[in-house]
Design an enzyme around this catalytic site. Sequence first.
Site, PDB file in Angstrom:
ATOM      1  CG  HIS A 177      -2.019  -0.847   1.321  1.00 15.78           C
ATOM      2  ND1 HIS A 177      -1.908  -2.211   1.403  1.00 15.78           N
ATOM      3  CD2 HIS A 177      -3.350  -0.569   1.330  1.00 15.78           C
ATOM      4  CE1 HIS A 177      -3.127  -2.735   1.455  1.00 15.78           C
ATOM      5  NE2 HIS A 177      -4.014  -1.771   1.409  1.00 15.78           N
ATOM      6  CG  ASN A 208       4.520  -4.257   2.678  1.00 16.26           C
ATOM      7  OD1 ASN A 208       4.084  -3.182   3.071  1.00 16.26           O
ATOM      8  ND2 ASN A 208       3.746  -5.292   2.378  1.00 16.26           N
ATOM      9  CG  ASP A 299      16.033  20.961  -0.741  1.00 17.21           C
ATOM     10  OD1 ASP A 299      15.013  21.391  -1.307  1.00 17.21           O
ATOM     11  OD2 ASP A 299      16.720  21.638   0.045  1.00 17.21           O
ATOM     12  CD  GLU A 302      11.408  19.702  -3.846  1.00 14.99           C
ATOM     13  OE1 GLU A 302      10.258  20.095  -3.572  1.00 14.99           O
ATOM     14  OE2 GLU A 302      12.397  20.467  -3.895  1.00 14.99           O
ATOM     15  CG  ASP A 308       7.851  22.564  -6.156  1.00 13.12           C
ATOM     16  OD1 ASP A 308       8.364  22.317  -5.036  1.00 13.12           O
ATOM     17  OD2 ASP A 308       7.464  23.698  -6.481  1.00 13.12           O
ATOM     18  CD  GLN A 318       7.992  24.925  -1.732  1.00  5.78           C
ATOM     19  OE1 GLN A 318       8.569  24.049  -2.382  1.00  5.78           O
ATOM     20  NE2 GLN A 318       7.115  25.754  -2.266  1.00  5.78           N
ATOM     21  CD  GLU A 322      10.848  21.804  -0.510  1.00  4.17           C
ATOM     22  OE1 GLU A 322      11.720  22.106  -1.331  1.00  4.17           O
ATOM     23  OE2 GLU A 322       9.634  21.710  -0.794  1.00  4.17           O
TER      24      GLU A 322
HETATM   25 MN    MN Z   1       2.563  -1.868   3.435  1.00  2.00          MN
HETATM   26 MN    MN Z   2       9.317  22.009  -3.061  1.00  2.00          MN
END
Ligand code: MN
Ligand code: MN
Length: 324
Positions: A177, A208, A299, A302, A308, A318, A322
């Site tokens: 999930h 998991n 960061d 990203e 973003d 940010q 970030e």
């Molecule tokens: Mn899971």
């Molecule tokens: Mn950002």
Amino acid sequence: MAAGVGALLWGLVGGCAPPPPLSSSVEMATLPPCVQDDCNCGDFRTQVLAQQVLSAFSDDPFVLDRDGNGQACESLPATAPDPDPPAPSVESAHLMLGNPSNAASRNPNNYLLVSQQYVLAYNSDRGTANWASWQLSRDSLGTAERQDDFRQNGDLPAGIYQVTPNDYRDSGFDRGHIVPSGDRTASVQDNSATFLMTNMVPQAPENNRGLWRELEEYSRDQVVRGDQTLLIVAGAYGDQGTLAGGRVMVPSRLWKVIVVLAPEQGIEDIDADTPVIALDVPNRDVASGDWRRYQTTVDQIEVATGYDLLSAVAPEIQAVIEAE
Ligand code: MN
Ligand code: MN
């Protein structure tokens, strides 16, 4: 020769080895999170990014240049496709942090699916979501039991293949999930919504059931005992092969970003002191079961994904949250 032995030892100790030393002129924020444990060519969106990592370290600790010609991961595309233009805004409490990839209904590989329970951006070529975004508060948690009704998502538009529960059968990967079943227990309907196959990624079983699950439980604990509200964005990227005859790509990395708020707080209350948890972990049965070992910065996620994140937060805030 010495580099080869180093790489061998590195492989044996897996995620527990300290990251190799960085060339002094390179900023960590410009590199993807894999440099903190182990990068593979499948972890990079582009050859340019792989090349950046190769140049950031001496002696090629991740063995990205196997043939020693100075070029890292030559089989990758040189550059990434242009990002989608800004998307029409969507009213959803689950999109409070913004739309990281400008997902909308125009690109089958960045297709926005909005539901009452969460929002996600689906990628038709990968057969998985790029990311999902959801709010976790006390209101999300109740007494509904785990429904286990894994099923294909009929809400995908015609022409997009609907991954089925059987597509993961005998693959060695769990149906992992993205939005956890345990985060949606206020009603049977809410819990059932997490079992749509669009909310699954092929996930290494120990990952998991170990580290990833521990972070999920830690998060719910912050809500119940810590009296907090969490804004969560999570997803997967990279390539370590496919399932179901190529219909589902197995991601090489999994990531999650959690913004921690007080229950009465909203997006406008996020400031430089707002706690943020960012995690990026290899999609393997990792040696360390401690999720804290895989903390990184927003960061760096990203850089790896091209998204973003937290785009609804003021840029100057940010820049602070970030990077920490
Ligand atoms: Mn899971
Ligand atoms: Mn950002």
